[in-house]
Design a protein around this motif. Structure first.
Motif, PDB file in Angstrom:
ATOM      1  N   PHE A 154     -54.797  35.703  48.678  1.00 33.39           N
ATOM      2  CA  PHE A 154     -56.156  36.246  48.565  1.00 33.39           C
ATOM      3  C   PHE A 154     -56.738  36.545  49.942  1.00 33.39           C
ATOM      4  N   ILE A 155     -56.506  35.650  50.914  1.00 36.39           N
ATOM      5  CA  ILE A 155     -57.027  35.852  52.270  1.00 36.39           C
ATOM      6  C   ILE A 155     -56.397  37.090  52.900  1.00 36.39           C
ATOM      7  N   VAL A 156     -55.084  37.211  52.794  1.00 36.59           N
ATOM      8  CA  VAL A 156     -54.397  38.381  53.354  1.00 36.59           C
ATOM      9  C   VAL A 156     -54.863  39.660  52.673  1.00 36.59           C
ATOM     10  N   GLY A 157     -55.030  39.613  51.358  1.00 32.58           N
ATOM     11  CA  GLY A 157     -55.510  40.789  50.647  1.00 32.58           C
ATOM     12  C   GLY A 157     -56.920  41.193  51.072  1.00 32.58           C
ATOM     13  N   SER A 158     -57.775  40.198  51.316  1.00 36.85           N
ATOM     14  CA  SER A 158     -59.140  40.501  51.753  1.00 36.85           C
ATOM     15  C   SER A 158     -59.146  41.156  53.130  1.00 36.85           C
ATOM     16  N   PHE A 159     -58.391  40.591  54.078  1.00 38.41           N
ATOM     17  CA  PHE A 159     -58.301  41.180  55.414  1.00 38.41           C
ATOM     18  C   PHE A 159     -57.708  42.581  55.354  1.00 38.41           C
ATOM     19  N   THR A 160     -56.722  42.778  54.492  1.00 42.29           N
ATOM     20  CA  THR A 160     -56.104  44.099  54.362  1.00 42.29           C
ATOM     21  C   THR A 160     -57.097  45.122  53.827  1.00 42.29           C
ATOM     22  N   GLY A 161     -57.884  44.733  52.835  1.00 39.06           N
ATOM     23  CA  GLY A 161     -58.896  45.643  52.304  1.00 39.06           C
ATOM     24  C   GLY A 161     -59.938  46.029  53.344  1.00 39.06           C
ATOM     25  N   ILE A 162     -60.364  45.049  54.154  1.00 40.43           N
ATOM     26  CA  ILE A 162     -61.327  45.350  55.218  1.00 40.43           C
ATOM     27  C   ILE A 162     -60.718  46.298  56.237  1.00 40.43           C
ATOM     28  N   ASN A 163     -59.463  46.075  56.604  1.00 42.26           N
ATOM     29  CA  ASN A 163     -58.785  46.965  57.552  1.00 42.26           C
ATOM     30  C   ASN A 163     -58.710  48.394  57.016  1.00 42.26           C
ATOM     31  N   ILE A 164     -58.378  48.532  55.752  1.00 40.02           N
ATOM     32  CA  ILE A 164     -58.283  49.870  55.154  1.00 40.02           C
ATOM     33  C   ILE A 164     -59.635  50.576  55.216  1.00 40.02           C
ATOM     34  N   PHE A 165     -60.698  49.857  54.873  1.00 39.38           N
ATOM     35  CA  PHE A 165     -62.036  50.446  54.912  1.00 39.38           C
ATOM     36  C   PHE A 165     -62.409  50.875  56.326  1.00 39.38           C
ATOM     37  N   LEU A 166     -62.141  50.016  57.319  1.00 43.91           N
ATOM     38  CA  LEU A 166     -62.506  50.340  58.699  1.00 43.91           C
ATOM     39  C   LEU A 166     -61.720  51.546  59.220  1.00 43.91           C
TER      40      LEU A 166
END
Length: 266
Positions: free
Chosen positions: A141-153
């Motif tokens: 879940f943590i990795v998925g959250s960071f990945t989603g933020i990276n994609i948005f940025l």
């Protein structure tokens, strides 16, 4: 679902490699932004790139579909007397604002990606040293959250942080016009070289951002598919496993009644 044994170690190793890759991408992006900050053009009154050459702010830079150039550098010597063949034009102040916008957002993106990558590595280190089962189950879940933020940025940077129609096209098809007279004037070689050097660094930064975006999108797809498969397996086990297996469990219980296969004592 809690990963066990070698599966958990393999997962942590993959997540660790993911974090190190993002640190490297953030460092490369930061280096490209710093290189772009140190290159460029000096317009009078608009310090776009210090120390190269002075050029009056009373001129316009235009992207034109023409090989005519006052110095013959694009194949044919001559000068345009109108910007009718030009796609877009920029004043020095506009170029300065576009450059500052890119440098500001590019620097912020590099810091954000690097910080999140370091936080991920810190979480992995804590999970490895402390052996906390609850933290281990939350890693995906943590990795998925960071990945989603990276994609948005990354998508935000590509959509709003970079003007693709300015420095690159000006380097390849740029013409300079006197803003008052509306005729083309020759561009100093230092000015054109500095603008092309800046365009190269900007394109390098864009390539890093696109590569990071594609990589993070792939990671997000893998995490989503893996989570969907785990949820499907749990749902299938809950739906079919418990009621059906209970029947077989009853059949497997010891049979205490008469068995013709046993010898009967007299």
């Amino acid at each position: 679902v809690k990963p066990r044994g070698s599966t958990a170690e393999l997962q942590n190793a993959v997540f660790g490699a993911l974090g190190l890759g993002r640190v490297a991408a953030a460092a490369a992006l930061g280096a490209a932004v710093r290189a772009a900050r140190g290159l460029g053009v000096y317009f009078e009154g608009e310090n776009i790139f210090p120390g190269v050459v002075q050029f009056s702010s009373g001129y316009r830079w235009c992207v034109c579909d023409s090989d005519v150039d006052p110095l013959g550098r694009r194949g044919q010597r001559g000068a345009l007397v109108s910007d009718e063949l030009c796609v877009d034009c920029f004043f020095p102040k506009e170029l300065s604002e576009l450059r500052d916008h890119f440098l500001r957002w590019g620097h912020a993106l590099a810091i954000a990606v690097g910080v999140m990558a370091l936080l991920l590595l810190l979480v992995l280190l804590v999970a490895f040293v402390k052996r906390w089962p609850r933290l281990q189950t939350k890693l995906t879940f943590i990795v998925g959250s960071f990945t989603g933020i990276n994609i948005f940025l990354c998508m935000f940077m590509l959509a709003l942080g970079i003007e693709f129609g300015a420095y690159g096209p000006l380097c390849r098809s740029g013409h300079t016009f006197d803003a008052r007279l509306g005729v083309e004037v020759p561009v100093p070689e230092e000015l054109l070289s500095a603008m092309c050097a800046y365009s190269t660094q900007q394109e390098r930064a864009v390539a890093i951002i696109v590569a990071l975006l594609m990589f993070d999108t792939s990671v997000a797809c893998v995490i989503f598919c893996r989570g969907a498969a785990q949820r499907s397996s749990v749902t299938l086990a809950q739906t079919l496993g418990v009621p059906k297996l209970a029947i077989f469990a009853d059949l497997a219980r010891p049979y205490h009644h008469f068995d013709s296969r046993r010898e009967v004592s007299a």
